[in-house]
Design a protein around this motif. Structure first.
Motif, mmCIF file in Angstrom:
data_model
loop_
_atom_site.group_PDB
_atom_site.id
_atom_site.type_symbol
_atom_site.label_atom_id
_atom_site.label_comp_id
_atom_site.label_asym_id
_atom_site.label_seq_id
_atom_site.Cartn_x
_atom_site.Cartn_y
_atom_site.Cartn_z
ATOM 1 N N GLU A 74 9.443 -10.716 7.321
ATOM 2 C CA GLU A 74 8.023 -10.175 7.269
ATOM 3 C C GLU A 74 7.747 -8.927 7.255
ATOM 4 O OE1 GLU A 74 6.675 -14.301 8.019
ATOM 5 O OE2 GLU A 74 5.334 -12.721 9.376
ATOM 6 N N ILE A 75 7.712 -7.846 7.396
ATOM 7 C CA ILE A 75 7.628 -6.613 7.489
ATOM 8 C C ILE A 75 7.260 -6.198 5.725
ATOM 9 C CG2 ILE A 75 8.570 -4.754 6.775
ATOM 10 C CD1 ILE A 75 10.681 -4.375 8.757
ATOM 11 N N PHE A 76 7.005 -7.225 5.181
ATOM 12 C CA PHE A 76 6.711 -7.064 4.074
ATOM 13 C C PHE A 76 5.807 -8.496 3.436
ATOM 14 C CE2 PHE A 76 11.514 -6.411 2.142
ATOM 15 C CZ PHE A 76 11.046 -4.935 2.025
ATOM 16 N N VAL A 77 5.899 -9.389 4.539
ATOM 17 C CA VAL A 77 4.624 -9.998 4.452
ATOM 18 C C VAL A 77 3.199 -9.299 4.993
ATOM 19 C CG1 VAL A 77 3.471 -12.012 5.607
ATOM 20 C CG2 VAL A 77 6.037 -12.359 4.440
ATOM 21 N N GLU A 78 4.012 -8.655 5.718
ATOM 22 C CA GLU A 78 2.514 -7.833 6.606
ATOM 23 C C GLU A 78 1.978 -6.615 5.605
ATOM 24 O OE1 GLU A 78 0.854 -8.207 9.173
ATOM 25 O OE2 GLU A 78 1.838 -10.426 9.189
ATOM 26 N N SER A 79 2.479 -6.583 5.131
ATOM 27 C CA SER A 79 2.665 -4.694 4.227
ATOM 28 C C SER A 79 1.423 -5.540 3.008
ATOM 29 C CB SER A 79 3.617 -4.192 3.839
ATOM 30 O OG SER A 79 4.664 -4.875 2.804
ATOM 31 N N ILE A 80 2.011 -6.578 2.559
ATOM 32 C CA ILE A 80 1.399 -7.737 1.541
ATOM 33 C C ILE A 80 -0.307 -7.623 1.957
ATOM 34 C CG2 ILE A 80 1.176 -9.555 -0.343
ATOM 35 C CD1 ILE A 80 3.949 -9.583 -0.119
ATOM 36 N N LYS A 81 -0.624 -7.923 2.841
ATOM 37 C CA LYS A 81 -1.722 -8.538 3.040
ATOM 38 C C LYS A 81 -2.753 -7.256 3.870
ATOM 39 C CE LYS A 81 -0.673 -11.412 7.009
ATOM 40 N NZ LYS A 81 -0.334 -11.987 8.265
ATOM 41 N N ARG A 82 -1.911 -6.290 4.387
ATOM 42 C CA ARG A 82 -2.247 -5.421 4.269
ATOM 43 C C ARG A 82 -2.853 -4.254 2.888
ATOM 44 N NH1 ARG A 82 1.165 -3.139 7.784
ATOM 45 N NH2 ARG A 82 2.522 -1.673 5.618
ATOM 46 N N ASP A 83 -2.674 -4.512 2.079
ATOM 47 C CA ASP A 83 -2.048 -3.523 0.689
ATOM 48 C C ASP A 83 -3.250 -4.486 -0.260
ATOM 49 O OD1 ASP A 83 -0.632 -2.457 1.190
ATOM 50 O OD2 ASP A 83 0.781 -3.234 -0.037
ATOM 51 N N VAL A 84 -4.043 -6.021 -0.208
ATOM 52 C CA VAL A 84 -4.661 -7.101 -0.757
ATOM 53 C C VAL A 84 -5.868 -6.699 -0.282
ATOM 54 C CG1 VAL A 84 -5.499 -9.151 -0.705
ATOM 55 C CG2 VAL A 84 -2.861 -8.637 -1.280
ATOM 56 N N THR A 85 -6.140 -6.133 1.159
ATOM 57 C CA THR A 85 -7.324 -5.841 2.029
ATOM 58 C C THR A 85 -7.744 -4.903 1.198
ATOM 59 O OG1 THR A 85 -6.555 -7.582 3.724
ATOM 60 C CG2 THR A 85 -8.603 -5.995 3.799
ATOM 61 N N TRP A 86 -6.943 -3.304 1.709
ATOM 62 C CA TRP A 86 -6.963 -2.549 1.290
ATOM 63 C C TRP A 86 -7.709 -2.448 0.217
ATOM 64 C CZ3 TRP A 86 -5.056 1.454 -2.180
ATOM 65 C CH2 TRP A 86 -5.380 3.278 -1.645
ATOM 66 N N LEU A 87 -7.264 -2.871 -0.978
ATOM 67 C CA LEU A 87 -7.858 -2.861 -2.356
ATOM 68 C C LEU A 87 -8.897 -3.410 -2.374
ATOM 69 C CD1 LEU A 87 -4.751 -4.207 -4.435
ATOM 70 C CD2 LEU A 87 -5.962 -1.691 -4.243
ATOM 71 N N GLY A 88 -9.539 -4.210 -1.308
ATOM 72 C CA GLY A 88 -10.436 -5.154 -1.621
ATOM 73 C C GLY A 88 -11.056 -6.409 -1.322
ATOM 74 N N PHE A 89 -9.869 -6.855 -1.059
ATOM 75 C CA PHE A 89 -10.124 -8.384 -1.939
ATOM 76 C C PHE A 89 -10.045 -9.146 -0.212
ATOM 77 C CE2 PHE A 89 -8.622 -6.841 -5.620
ATOM 78 C CZ PHE A 89 -10.228 -7.107 -6.558
ATOM 79 N N ASP A 90 -10.199 -10.179 -0.452
ATOM 80 C CA ASP A 90 -10.372 -10.840 0.351
ATOM 81 C C ASP A 90 -10.279 -12.317 0.612
ATOM 82 O OD1 ASP A 90 -10.601 -12.473 3.014
ATOM 83 O OD2 ASP A 90 -13.006 -11.954 3.444
ATOM 84 N N TRP A 91 -9.324 -12.988 1.019
ATOM 85 C CA TRP A 91 -8.889 -14.710 0.708
ATOM 86 C C TRP A 91 -8.786 -15.102 1.609
ATOM 87 C CZ3 TRP A 91 -5.699 -10.533 1.777
ATOM 88 C CH2 TRP A 91 -4.804 -10.833 3.549
#
Ligand code: ATP
Ligand code: MG
Length: 555
Positions: A74-91
């Motif tokens: 789950e740690i990686f799940v959270e980090s991935i969501k954080r990183d995609v958001t930081w890049l400026g994308f929204d799912w």
């Protein structure tokens, strides 16, 4: 080629496909496996998937490919969501997991068995491998291949119910053991893994293989273009086979593009994980890594990463991108936005012998040379200052325009000084310079027309803020560390240098910008990640490696 055609081959395909049907919608997905942090290669894929969908009124799923519970977290799940958001994308609402479809995968596998297109193989793993053949030799049918449909259904159900140990048997697709494409030689669909899953707990002890789960997830979600990297080109017939045989309503199309490789860096989660486990770097967010978290901590703006992804484009050609391309994007992005400050990374003390001991003068400095709107600040000037150690040379060549014994230089925004005396310690190291200043040469005063060739930066020793600064260089000594047998041996021992810098007085104020340029030294940011304040050098002012590389290339 007509000028208004989209830039890359994938956008051209999508453009062509939509010509007949303007209402058709582009649906893409970014499908990371949550077994590590995202890196620059993933950023390329994210930009492409979210980019083409956005350009075509479409949507993009963020789908976690969580079919391998032994490696995922789950740690990686959270980090991935954080990183995609930081890049400026929204799912948006389109956050899914392969595990959301475990029931449907199971039913799909049953349907394949019912069509006599899948069977349970109890051969030893070694035997399965041997019978698979080689690139030049066709495979041989397994003795279990002709089991009846009923028998397969029963055993597959028992597999699901946990009646067998890990590795005892697998469910395989029945395709063609003689196919020239190895991927079609009865590939595995399900394997047994008695392992807790981070989302489905103990519900399952059989897990679907990547090719099966991926193709079906794409079909279930109505993905129109399944964009993946070139190593999946040979898997495409299998991808299409699963989708055809399972008779999903929707037929996604797989298109492959080349991976991003960046010189002197690693873009493989597995190899990055090795470095982290061995303690070679600080963690996934070590600023020397091109993980998204590392680049964020280093101070790279997301816009620079997006710009980089746009510049490198999307092709089918494998290549290695120079680090300088990324660094230039960062420099260009920061150049127009970052305020200027002064700071001395490796200080050398100077005393201005003819400047009054108790006097402090405030000199006006511009916050940005091209944008007066960014204002000015006052820099204290007094008798004792620090300059950059490298701005003084005792045995200087004729063309050295900075400070040398008897030589003159301008202190930026201040006065012209002359070096009168060099003080050394017992081991011969220069520890201080005694200088004198010319009061008529104050910048902007117009009193004297004296000119000197060099201008250097400085800070007031009485007011400066002593700070820990991390200076980075590339993490690896060799251009392609992924190819190295011993990755630790290819680490650049100079990749991190920590210095005690002296920064101008304004750094004591709360209002100092978080990202700024230290004149002549590069762009920096404040890093509080581990609760201890430090500064990171984001990037130098120009690519000091370009020349070295050019020489190396020509030799
Ligand atoms: P890694 O080898 O780092 O684990 P991966 O391909 O196994 O990479 P996934 O989590 O499966 O990692 O990747 C998610 C998506 O990102 C996939 O569609 C994959 O093709 C894409 N991707 C991964 N690495 C790169 C890269 N270097 N360049 C472009 N796309 C990439
Ligand atoms: Mg993968």
């Amino acid at each position: 080629m007509p000028e208004n055609l989209p830039k890359d081959f994938i956008r051209q395909i999508i453009h062509q496909d939509s010509l007949g049907d303007p209402s058709c919608m582009t649906v893409t997905r970014f499908p990371p496996e949550p077994n590590g942090y995202l890196h620059l290669g993933h950023a390329k894929s994210i930009c492409l998937n979210f980019g083409v969908a956005a350009e075509n009124n479409g949507i993009t799923f963020l789908r976690f490919d969580d079919t391998n519970p032994t490696k995922e977290d789950e740690i990686f799940v959270e980090s991935i969501k954080r990183d995609v958001t930081w890049l400026g994308f929204d799912w948006g609402k389109k956050l899914t997991h392969a595990s959301d479809y475990f029931d449907r995968f199971y039913l799909a596998a049953v349907s394949l068995i019912e069509k006599d297109l899948a069977y349970v193989d109890e051969s030893e793993p070694e035997e399965i491998k041997r019978l698979r053949g080689t690139l030049t030799k066709p495979g041989v049918n397994s003795p279990y291949r002709d089991r009846s449909v009923e028998e397969n259904l029963t055993i597959f159900e028992q597999m699901r119910d946990g009646e067998f140990a890990d590795g005892k048997m697998i469910l395989r697709a029945k395709i063609d053991m003689a196919s020239p494409n190895m991927n079609l030689r009865d590939p595995a669909i399900y394997r047994i893994r008695h392992h807790q899953h981070q989302r489905t707990g103990d519900n399952w002890c059989i897990y679907p293989m990547y090719d099966f789960a991926h193709a079906l997830s794409d079909a279930f979600e109505g993905i129109t273009y399944s964009l993946c990297t070139l190593e999946f080109e040979d898997h495409r017939p299998l991808y299409d086979w699963f989708i055809r045989q399972v008779e999903t309503k929707h037929r996604p199309r797989q298109i492959e593009f080349s991976r991003l490789n960046l010189a002197y860096s690693l873009t493989s989660k597995r190899k990055l994980n090795d470095l982290i486990e061995k303690g070679v770097v600080e963690g996934w967010d070590d600023p020397r890594l091109v993980t998204i978290a590392g680049m964020k901590r280093r101070g790279y703006p997301p816009a620079a990463i997006l710009d980089f992804c746009q510049r490198i484009g999307v092709t089918k050609k494998d290549n290695i991108i120079e680090m300088g391309v990324l660094e230039n994007c960062v420099r260009e992005n920061l150049g127009n936005t970052s305020e200027r400050r002064m700071g001395v990374l490796k200080p050398l003390k100077i005393t201005i012998s003819n400047y009054d001991k108790d006097q402090v003068e405030y000199l006006e400095a511009q916050n940005h040379p091209n944008f007066p709107d960014l204002g000015t600040r006052q820099m204290p000037f007094c008798r004792e200052l620090y300059i950059e150690r490298s701005d003084f040379l005792e045995d200087a060549p004729r063309k050295f325009f900075r400070l040398k014994p008897g030589g003159e230089v301008r202190l930026r925004y201040a006065y012209i000084i002359r070096c009168d005396e060099v003080i050394k310690n017992s081991s011969g190291e220069v520890i201080e310079l005694i200088c004198s200043f010319d009061p008529d040469t104050k910048s902007g005063s117009g009193k004297s027309d004296k000119k000197v060739k060099g201008t250097i930066h400085w800070v007031s020793a009485q007011h400066s803020v002593t700070s820990k600064v991390h200076l980075y260089d590339r993490l690896f000594k060799i251009p392609n560390p992924a190819s190295s047998d011993n990755i630790e041996l290819s680490i650049n021992p100079q990749s991190l240098e920590i210095v005690q810098a002296e920064l101008e007085a304004s750094f004591a104020e709360e209002s100092t910008p978080k990202v700024f340029q230290l004149e002549r030294n590069g762009y920096f940011c404040i890093d509080n990640t581990d609760g201890k304040k430090r500064f990171n050098r984001i990037v130098t002012l120009r690519d000091s490696w370009a020349k070295i590389e050019k020489q190396a290339l020509n030799s």
